[in-house]
Design a protein around this motif. Structure first.
Motif, PDB file in Angstrom:
ATOM      1  N   ILE A  76      16.882   4.021  -3.006  1.00 45.35           N
ATOM      2  CA  ILE A  76      17.131   4.753  -1.749  1.00 45.35           C
ATOM      3  C   ILE A  76      18.317   4.122  -1.019  1.00 45.35           C
ATOM      4  CG2 ILE A  76      16.203   5.287   0.555  1.00 45.35           C
ATOM      5  CD1 ILE A  76      13.446   5.576  -0.714  1.00 45.35           C
ATOM      6  N   LYS A  77      18.286   2.785  -0.935  1.00 42.60           N
ATOM      7  CA  LYS A  77      19.356   2.048  -0.236  1.00 42.60           C
ATOM      8  C   LYS A  77      20.706   2.345  -0.872  1.00 42.60           C
ATOM      9  CE  LYS A  77      17.247  -0.906   2.791  1.00 42.60           C
ATOM     10  NZ  LYS A  77      16.076  -0.116   2.985  1.00 42.60           N
ATOM     11  N   GLU A  78      20.724   2.371  -2.219  1.00 42.16           N
ATOM     12  CA  GLU A  78      21.971   2.599  -2.943  1.00 42.16           C
ATOM     13  C   GLU A  78      22.535   3.998  -2.625  1.00 42.16           C
ATOM     14  OE1 GLU A  78      22.431   0.770  -7.182  1.00 42.16           O
ATOM     15  OE2 GLU A  78      22.282   2.959  -7.358  1.00 42.16           O
ATOM     16  N   ILE A  79      21.632   4.988  -2.627  1.00 45.31           N
ATOM     17  CA  ILE A  79      22.089   6.366  -2.341  1.00 45.31           C
ATOM     18  C   ILE A  79      22.551   6.476  -0.891  1.00 45.31           C
ATOM     19  CG2 ILE A  79      21.448   8.807  -2.307  1.00 45.31           C
ATOM     20  CD1 ILE A  79      19.397   8.153  -4.508  1.00 45.31           C
ATOM     21  N   GLU A  80      21.814   5.807   0.005  1.00 43.09           N
ATOM     22  CA  GLU A  80      22.207   5.825   1.420  1.00 43.09           C
ATOM     23  C   GLU A  80      23.606   5.220   1.595  1.00 43.09           C
ATOM     24  OE1 GLU A  80      18.004   5.869   3.932  1.00 43.09           O
ATOM     25  OE2 GLU A  80      18.934   3.940   3.443  1.00 43.09           O
TER      26      GLU A  80
END
Ligand SMILES: Nc1nc2c(ncn2[C@@H]2O[C@H](COP(=O)(O)OP(=O)(O)OP(=O)(O)O)[C@@H](O)[C@H]2O)c(=O)[nH]1
Ligand SMILES: [K+]
Ligand SMILES: [Mg+2]
Length: 399
Positions: free
Chosen positions: A7-11
């Motif tokens: 999630i963090k990476e996509i954000e």
């Protein structure tokens, strides 16, 4: 890589991507990816029975209100003041570790108020007791987000984001989008309103991301990509929220004035017992409860104990009222006599679909035959075959 890292990476990728017409589709797809991951995050870990830890509190009364907020904003102090149930309060953070229920008696109704541990940024990803606390918030009819008037105003946004991350939508109504998955036939896409924030192609891409190839989609309003994802995910919970700024005794009057003007907000002080009655009145208003008093034929209404309905949950029509009183009443009713706000004249003859309002008085008039003793009639009826047989002997029906 864990779900949270993904999630963090996509954000991070979204933050890097410039917003323009060319990137619109890509950003929409990334949003759908995050929504899918968050849903995975919410699934209970395998082998766990879920909950536990003193968070499972039985519902009680006519509605449930949850106190959500950062640590030490005064949630427990407020519960104690409003319900008389003691919940430990102290100046250190995380004083409360479980869910503590209390009961507010207001306008002849009982409302369950739940004190909860403080939550912090990252709660939606499981920090502290975030996940359990948010699950309780989801089970409520109203959230009171308690904020410290002397602390950063950013807290309100942080908490709202945490709640949104787990599918809660505060003070919003469900998007006006019809969506139905199909077995065959491809995607049928229609709109009844001009769309400025999403288009057909982007919808197809998002559906593709969800591996949905057959569905009916109808936009009834100018909805956003996020709205569309919410409808596809289908597990969103739309809850009302009142922002309660506590501790106004320690801030200046200008700040109090500004906070009080924020939307859906109320300012209070537990220490000075300031505005608590207004808070109760506001809470009651937001719950949308409808008290209905019954009136037996030829007698005064029973004003001691109302039947309590809710427009948002379960509905508040005459039919809903009947179902509340007794399960066979709908079948037995001939019409209802209604006095009060919902009646155009007193008494108004109403059918099952009539919507009742708070403090209405209702008398259910039953069908005549039942009133005159349904049982007796039924007995006669059950003798009918024998009588017919008798008559047949004397004078055959068919010559
Ligand atoms: N000045 C001021 N202090 C308050 C007010 N209400 C509560 N407090 C104080 O704030 C501190 C925290 O109160 P709690 O009720 O424990 O806060 P909480 O939100 O339940 O905290 P956690 O359970 O740790 O999350 C205590 O020292 C209270 O006395 C208020 O209206 N004004
Ligand atoms: K505390
Ligand atoms: Mg507490």
């Amino acid at each position: 890589m864990g779900i949270i890292e993904r999630i963090k990476e996509i954000e991070a990728e979204m933050a890097r991507t410039q917003k323009n017409k060319a990137t619109e589709y890509h950003l929409g797809q990334l949003k759908a990816k995050i929504a899918k991951l968050r849903t995975q995050l919410l699934e209970p870990p395998k082998g766990s029975s879920g909950g536990g830890d003193g968070f499972e509190v039985t519902k009680y009364g006519h509605g449930r209100v949850a106190l959500i907020g950062f640590p030490s904003v005064g949630k427990s102090t407020l519960l104690t003041m409003l319900t008389g149930t003691h919940s430990e309060a102290a100046s250190y953070e995380f004083t409360t570790l479980t869910c503590i229920p209390g009961v507010i008696r207001y306008n002849d109704t009982k409302i369950q108020l739940l004190d909860l541990p403080g939550i912090i940024e990252g709660a939606s990803e499981g920090k502290g007791r975030g996940r359990q606390v948010i699950a309780v918030a989801k089970s409520s009819d109203l959230v009171l987000m308690v904020l410290d008037a002397s602390k950063s105003e950013g807290h309100r946004q942080i908490l709202t984001k945490e709640l949104e991350a787990v599918g809660l939508r505060l003070n919003k109504r469900p998007p006006q989008i019809y969506f139905k998955k199909k077995k065959t036939g491809g995607i049928s896409f229609n709109t009844t309103a001009p769309l400025t924030r999403i288009d057909e192609k982007l919808c197809y891409q998002i559906l593709h991301e969800y591996k949905i190839h057959n569905a009916e989609v109808l936009f009834r309003e100018d909805a956003t990509v996020d709205d569309f994802i919410d409808v596809i995910e289908g597990n969103r919970k739309y809850i009302k929220c009142v922002y309660v700024y506590n501790k106004i005794d320690v801030v200046g009057i200008d700040d109090v004035d500004r906070l009080a003007r924020q939307p859906n907000s109320i300012v209070i002080s537990c220490n000075l017992k300031l505005n608590l009655d207004r808070l109760l009145a506001r809470m009651w208003e937001e719950m949308g409860l409808v008290r209905v008093y019954t009136k037996p034929q030829g007698q005064q209404p029973d004003f001691d104990e109302p039947f309590v309905l809710s427009a948002d949950r379960g509905g508040c029509t005459v039919e809903d009222f009947c179902n509340h009183v007794h399960k066979t009443l709908v079948k037995d009713m001939k019409y209802a006599l209604v006095w009060g706000r919902s009646a155009r004249h007193y008494p108004q003859h109403c059918g099952l679909s009539h919507r009742l309002e708070d403090e209405d008085v209702v008398q259910i008039v039953k069908k005549k035959e039942r009133e005159e003793g349904g049982r007796g009639r039924f007995k006669t009826h059950s003798n009918a075959p024998a009588r017919i047989a008798d008559r047949e002997k004397k004078a055959p029906l068919k010559q």
